[in-house]
Design a protein around this motif. Structure first.
Motif, short mmCIF file in Angstrom:
data_model
loop_
_atom_site.label_atom_id
_atom_site.label_comp_id
_atom_site.label_asym_id
_atom_site.label_seq_id
_atom_site.Cartn_x
_atom_site.Cartn_y
_atom_site.Cartn_z
N SER A 16 0.84 -1.20 0.00
CA SER A 16 0.00 0.00 0.00
C SER A 16 0.88 1.25 0.00
O SER A 16 2.08 1.19 0.25
N PRO A 17 0.28 2.42 -0.25
CA PRO A 17 1.05 3.67 -0.13
C PRO A 17 1.73 3.79 1.23
O PRO A 17 2.90 4.18 1.31
N ARG A 18 1.01 3.45 2.31
CA ARG A 18 1.62 3.55 3.64
C ARG A 18 2.83 2.63 3.74
O ARG A 18 3.88 3.02 4.27
N GLU A 19 2.68 1.41 3.24
CA GLU A 19 3.79 0.45 3.32
C GLU A 19 4.98 0.90 2.47
O GLU A 19 6.12 0.56 2.78
N ARG A 20 4.72 1.66 1.43
CA ARG A 20 5.78 2.20 0.58
C ARG A 20 6.32 3.53 1.11
O ARG A 20 7.25 4.11 0.53
N GLY A 21 5.72 4.06 2.18
CA GLY A 21 6.18 5.31 2.75
C GLY A 21 5.56 6.56 2.15
O GLY A 21 6.07 7.66 2.36
N PHE A 22 4.45 6.41 1.40
CA PHE A 22 3.80 7.56 0.77
C PHE A 22 2.70 8.11 1.65
O PHE A 22 1.94 7.36 2.27
N LEU A 188 -19.42 1.59 4.75
CA LEU A 188 -18.11 2.03 5.24
C LEU A 188 -18.32 2.98 6.41
O LEU A 188 -18.89 4.06 6.26
N THR A 189 -17.87 2.59 7.59
CA THR A 189 -18.09 3.34 8.82
C THR A 189 -16.98 4.36 9.07
O THR A 189 -15.99 4.40 8.34
N GLU A 190 -17.13 5.14 10.12
CA GLU A 190 -16.07 6.07 10.51
C GLU A 190 -14.77 5.30 10.76
O GLU A 190 -13.69 5.74 10.33
N GLU A 191 -14.88 4.18 11.43
CA GLU A 191 -13.68 3.38 11.69
C GLU A 191 -13.09 2.82 10.40
O GLU A 191 -11.87 2.75 10.23
N GLY A 192 -13.97 2.44 9.48
CA GLY A 192 -13.51 1.93 8.19
C GLY A 192 -12.79 2.98 7.38
O GLY A 192 -11.75 2.70 6.77
N TYR A 193 -13.33 4.22 7.38
CA TYR A 193 -12.66 5.31 6.69
C TYR A 193 -11.30 5.61 7.32
O TYR A 193 -10.32 5.88 6.63
N ALA A 194 -11.26 5.60 8.64
CA ALA A 194 -10.00 5.88 9.33
C ALA A 194 -8.92 4.88 8.91
O ALA A 194 -7.77 5.26 8.63
N ALA A 195 -9.29 3.61 8.85
CA ALA A 195 -8.32 2.59 8.45
C ALA A 195 -7.94 2.74 6.98
O ALA A 195 -6.76 2.62 6.62
N LEU A 196 -8.92 3.03 6.12
CA LEU A 196 -8.65 3.20 4.69
C LEU A 196 -7.70 4.36 4.43
O LEU A 196 -6.72 4.24 3.67
N LEU A 197 -7.96 5.50 5.07
CA LEU A 197 -7.15 6.69 4.82
C LEU A 197 -5.78 6.61 5.49
O LEU A 197 -4.83 7.25 5.05
N ARG A 198 -5.68 5.82 6.53
CA ARG A 198 -4.36 5.58 7.12
C ARG A 198 -3.49 4.78 6.15
O ARG A 198 -2.32 5.08 5.95
N GLU A 199 -4.08 3.80 5.51
CA GLU A 199 -3.34 2.92 4.62
C GLU A 199 -2.99 3.58 3.29
O GLU A 199 -1.96 3.29 2.69
N THR A 200 -3.86 4.49 2.81
CA THR A 200 -3.68 5.05 1.48
C THR A 200 -3.06 6.44 1.47
O THR A 200 -2.30 6.78 0.55
N LEU A 201 -3.39 7.27 2.47
CA LEU A 201 -2.93 8.66 2.46
C LEU A 201 -2.10 9.04 3.69
O LEU A 201 -1.69 10.19 3.81
N GLY A 202 -1.87 8.10 4.57
CA GLY A 202 -1.03 8.37 5.72
C GLY A 202 -1.69 9.17 6.82
O GLY A 202 -1.00 9.76 7.66
N ILE A 203 -3.02 9.18 6.86
CA ILE A 203 -3.74 9.92 7.90
C ILE A 203 -3.84 9.03 9.14
O ILE A 203 -4.48 7.98 9.13
N GLN A 204 -3.21 9.48 10.20
CA GLN A 204 -3.16 8.68 11.43
C GLN A 204 -4.31 8.99 12.38
O GLN A 204 -4.63 8.18 13.26
N LYS A 205 -4.91 10.16 12.22
CA LYS A 205 -6.03 10.55 13.08
C LYS A 205 -7.04 11.30 12.22
O LYS A 205 -6.73 12.36 11.67
N LEU A 206 -8.23 10.74 12.08
CA LEU A 206 -9.28 11.34 11.24
C LEU A 206 -10.32 11.98 12.13
O LEU A 206 -10.96 11.31 12.95
#
Length: 358
Positions: A16-22, A188-206
């Motif tokens: 994922s982007p997060r795993e690649r450091g993006f 897709l719940t608030e928790e689901g979005y938080a996990a998705l955006l952490r993995e794709t855009l690096g957002i640690q706190k939504l």
């Protein structure tokens, strides 16, 4: 225009982007360019297309003073009109099928890693829950990736850039009224979005606000009401008239923001930004004019103006928040007839080396 390059799609099993450091950089980080789409279709603008194009041309001219502009045009008429209105302004034209102008929402979201390498995430777009035609606009991120030759991530979820704010330090802001609609990503719940955006855009706190402006066809995008201006500062819209339907929503947002904290548990600096005084009516009811729909670029900020008593006040509020940048007010009275403004019409490409996938 130059030939489009090959750009490999990363397989679903790729890191994922997060795993690649993006991560997604903040808007005030240096840009390589701004991407925009030329307005077309007089029916989309309820008979105001000529005026919209005049205001849009001034926006393009202003941005091009500071950084390169890539301009998508739908057909011969759009390109000829753009070239005629822009004159000798230096922009790169791209002939791309388009449905509408709102590239913030249908365009790619760029990401960058710690080595300064840039890629993008291609999200699905369905015109804010199927309200308008979208099939052509949904292809824009793929065109941009091909033009830049960027290996990139394709996501099955619907996500609009105007629905998300980031501070570049791990915090994101959005609204429940937009992200949680059943016409975008059902289930897709608030928790689901938080996990998705952490993995794709690096957002640690939504962080979540409840809602946006009355009669906003985006269902309350965050970029029409509340914006980061730096890692620690949030500017948020407030209504001056207690009888305004926007008043309680904006007051609730203000109170919620004052209770929110960053990754270290520290409160943000909250600055109030007035909404326009005058109520504006369009072909489909109340329009959502706002000063929060500004766009931050290399050395500048462009702020929509409406011929309203609060125009000057909004600039006074914003100028101290952007030291070292020229804060410029430009007319958006015709553009707002389409429901959005400058931020909705722009998408930044961060500065950096284009990623090769290595």
């Amino acid at each position: 225009m130059r030939a489009v390059n090959a750009a490999p799609h990363l397989p679903p099993t790729a890191p994922s982007p997060r795993e690649r450091g993006f991560t997604m950089p903040p808007e005030w980080a240096e840009h390589a360019a701004t991407w925009m789409s030329w307005p077309q279709g007089d029916d989309l603008w309820f008979g105001h297309l000529a005026g919209v194009r005049d205001e849009f041309a001034e926006l393009v001219r202003t941005i091009a003073r500071f950084e390169p502009v890539h301009l998508l045009v739908r057909d011969d008429e759009s390109e000829a009109d753009a070239r005629g209105r822009l004159g000798n302004v230096d922009v790169t034209f791209h002939r791309v099928p388009l449905d509408d102008v709102w590239i913030r929402d249908n365009g790619p979201i760029f990401v960058r890693d710690g080595r300064g390498r840039v890629s993008l995430v291609n999200w699905r777009f369905n015109a804010w829950g199927g309200k308008f035609h979208w099939q052509n606009d949904d292809q824009v991120p793929e065109y941009v990736a091909q033009f830049l030759g960027l290996p990139h991530w394709d996501r099955p979820e619907i996500l609009e850039g105007g629905g998300l704010e980031v501070n570049g330090a791990g915090v994101g802001l959005t609204t429940r009224s937009c992200f949680l609609t059943p016409t975008r990503n059902p289930g897709l719940t608030e928790e689901g979005y938080a996990a998705l955006l952490r993995e794709t855009l690096g957002i640690q706190k939504l962080l979540w606000l409840n809602g946006g402006l009355e009669n906003d066809h985006t269902d309350g995008h965050i970029d029409t009401i509340t914006r980061f201006t730096d890692e620690r500062t949030i500017v948020t819209s407030v209504a001056g008239d207690e009888g305004d339907a926007n008043f309680p929503t904006m007051q609730k947002n203000l109170a919620d923001l004052r209770g929110m904290t960053d990754l270290n548990g520290e409160p943000f600096r909250i600055v109030e930004l007035p909404l326009p005084v005058n109520r504006l009516e369009g072909a489909e009811g109340r329009l959502p004019p706002t000063y929060a729909n500004f766009y931050i670029g290399n050395g500048f900020v462009v702020v929509p103006q409406y011929g309203d008593p609060n125009d000057a006040r909004a600039l006074e509020v914003l100028r101290p928040l952007f030291p070292g940048r020229e804060v410029i007010g430009l007319m958006s009275r015709k553009i707002i007839e389409g429901g959005g403004s400058f931020h909705c019409m722009t998408q930044q490409q961060p500065a950096g080396t284009l990623w090769t996938g290595e």
